[in-house]
Design an enzyme around this catalytic site. Sequence first.
Site, mmCIF file in Angstrom:
data_model
loop_
_atom_site.group_PDB
_atom_site.id
_atom_site.type_symbol
_atom_site.label_atom_id
_atom_site.label_comp_id
_atom_site.label_asym_id
_atom_site.label_seq_id
_atom_site.Cartn_x
_atom_site.Cartn_y
_atom_site.Cartn_z
ATOM 1 N N GLU A 24 -10.156 -18.467 -48.431
ATOM 2 C CA GLU A 24 -10.793 -17.366 -47.691
ATOM 3 C C GLU A 24 -12.084 -17.056 -48.553
ATOM 4 O O GLU A 24 -11.819 -16.212 -49.539
ATOM 5 C CB GLU A 24 -10.022 -16.108 -47.477
ATOM 6 C CG GLU A 24 -8.618 -16.464 -46.513
ATOM 7 C CD GLU A 24 -8.195 -15.062 -45.941
ATOM 8 O OE1 GLU A 24 -8.349 -15.041 -44.803
ATOM 9 O OE2 GLU A 24 -8.018 -14.072 -46.491
ATOM 10 N N HIS B 210 -4.337 -11.883 -51.290
ATOM 11 C CA HIS B 210 -5.556 -11.667 -50.493
ATOM 12 C C HIS B 210 -6.762 -10.911 -51.364
ATOM 13 O O HIS B 210 -6.275 -10.343 -52.167
ATOM 14 C CB HIS B 210 -5.038 -10.499 -49.192
ATOM 15 C CG HIS B 210 -6.088 -10.680 -48.267
ATOM 16 N ND1 HIS B 210 -7.204 -10.100 -48.485
ATOM 17 C CD2 HIS B 210 -6.462 -11.515 -46.989
ATOM 18 C CE1 HIS B 210 -8.239 -10.261 -47.385
ATOM 19 N NE2 HIS B 210 -7.590 -11.010 -46.534
ATOM 20 N N GLY C 136 -14.709 -10.650 -42.846
ATOM 21 C CA GLY C 136 -15.377 -9.342 -42.105
ATOM 22 C C GLY C 136 -16.855 -9.194 -42.260
ATOM 23 O O GLY C 136 -17.339 -8.187 -41.601
ATOM 24 N N GLU D 27 -8.694 -8.855 -50.634
ATOM 25 C CA GLU D 27 -8.838 -7.521 -50.995
ATOM 26 C C GLU D 27 -7.935 -6.903 -51.701
ATOM 27 O O GLU D 27 -8.172 -5.864 -52.511
ATOM 28 C CB GLU D 27 -8.680 -6.918 -49.254
ATOM 29 C CG GLU D 27 -9.700 -7.000 -48.411
ATOM 30 C CD GLU D 27 -9.416 -7.253 -46.922
ATOM 31 O OE1 GLU D 27 -8.244 -6.995 -46.664
ATOM 32 O OE2 GLU D 27 -10.283 -7.736 -46.403
ATOM 33 N N ASN E 295 -3.571 -11.621 -39.548
ATOM 34 C CA ASN E 295 -3.417 -10.658 -40.693
ATOM 35 C C ASN E 295 -4.288 -9.260 -40.081
ATOM 36 O O ASN E 295 -5.296 -9.286 -39.985
ATOM 37 C CB ASN E 295 -4.494 -11.106 -41.851
ATOM 38 C CG ASN E 295 -4.400 -9.816 -42.983
ATOM 39 O OD1 ASN E 295 -3.696 -8.782 -42.924
ATOM 40 N ND2 ASN E 295 -5.204 -10.223 -44.183
ATOM 41 N N LYS F 290 -4.187 -6.440 -41.346
ATOM 42 C CA LYS F 290 -4.823 -5.549 -42.594
ATOM 43 C C LYS F 290 -4.247 -3.884 -42.223
ATOM 44 O O LYS F 290 -3.023 -3.785 -41.551
ATOM 45 C CB LYS F 290 -6.098 -5.622 -42.452
ATOM 46 C CG LYS F 290 -6.704 -7.077 -42.607
ATOM 47 C CD LYS F 290 -7.777 -7.148 -43.222
ATOM 48 C CE LYS F 290 -8.533 -8.910 -43.241
ATOM 49 N NZ LYS F 290 -9.734 -8.907 -43.622
ATOM 50 N N SER G 190 -13.797 -14.869 -40.817
ATOM 51 C CA SER G 190 -14.701 -14.727 -39.438
ATOM 52 C C SER G 190 -14.357 -15.702 -38.661
ATOM 53 O O SER G 190 -15.471 -16.397 -38.081
ATOM 54 C CB SER G 190 -16.205 -14.431 -39.878
ATOM 55 O OG SER G 190 -16.338 -13.464 -40.769
HETATM 56 P P1 13P Z 1 -11.757 -11.715 -40.650
HETATM 57 O O1 13P Z 1 -11.242 -12.717 -39.680
HETATM 58 O O2 13P Z 1 -11.904 -10.084 -40.169
HETATM 59 O O3 13P Z 1 -13.134 -12.048 -41.411
HETATM 60 O O4 13P Z 1 -10.639 -11.399 -42.079
HETATM 61 C C1 13P Z 1 -10.304 -12.489 -42.503
HETATM 62 C C2 13P Z 1 -9.310 -12.223 -43.621
HETATM 63 O O5 13P Z 1 -9.393 -11.590 -44.476
HETATM 64 C C3 13P Z 1 -7.851 -12.674 -43.076
HETATM 65 O O6 13P Z 1 -7.103 -12.434 -44.105
#
Ligand code: 13P
Length: 250
Positions: free
Chosen positions: A167, A96, A173, A98, A12, A14, A211
């Site tokens: 997740e 997601h 992150g 976010e 992803n 982002k 992560s």
């Molecule tokens: P990270 O791997 O940067 O922690 O992000 C995970 C994520 O949100 C994947 O959709």
Amino acid sequence: MSPSRRKLVVGNWKMHGTHAANEALLEALKSAGPLPSDVAVCAPHPYLAQAAERLARSAIGWGAQDCSAHEQGAYTGEVSAAMLADFGCRYCLVGHSERRALHAESDQLVADKAQAALARGITPIVCVGETLREREAGETEAVVKRQLSAVIHTLGHCAGEMVVAYEPVWAIGTGRTATPEQAQAVHALLRAQLHAATPRAAQMKLLYGGSVKPDNAGVLFAQPDIDGGLIGGASLKATDFLAICRAGAH
Ligand code: 13P
């Protein structure tokens, strides 16, 4: 590792990337040769055509990070599942954390997006996960079950067609990965919930995200109900992402 469930590793990106940076990343992924997992990248909308073109005739799939729940119409700024399907999109992330947090996406909206994607032949990767506050309050199970239940209810007999990504929000992150035991415990709950809903539960892919790095992917992917990963930061570096894709083989 269940032989019937080949691992799936999805990057992803982002809101990262440039035309030039994507070019280098996609070229490195393509030239890596055969990988032991199924692999896909979810690019920002403006770069989907680039991913489609660069990954044509490669084993690596590509997808979007979101789609509209609507078919078409006066929804400025939105992208429909039909548009994604129009040029061959295979996957679409929905829900997601976010987007749930920053765009106030409800469980039902996420479910409607999953249904819109499936209706166009796109596999929705439905993200669920609890916040740190919810985990500390002992609400993890209730939260992920509620999030998944909305999608199961809306998709009905098609529920077995989705991919689910667990997740935990506190692991995204932050460098703070769920332990393999913590992740497996939630995956087992989700698998049980899917078993009650669809005869395809045993074949469905449940990804872990939060992560995931080359040094922890192997042990996470070795858990019986973890069928791969949804990778954020580490998916932007070809060497790290490829190492994670190869971790599925161990
Ligand atoms: P990270 O791997 O940067 O922690 O992000 C995970 C994520 O949100 C994947 O959709």
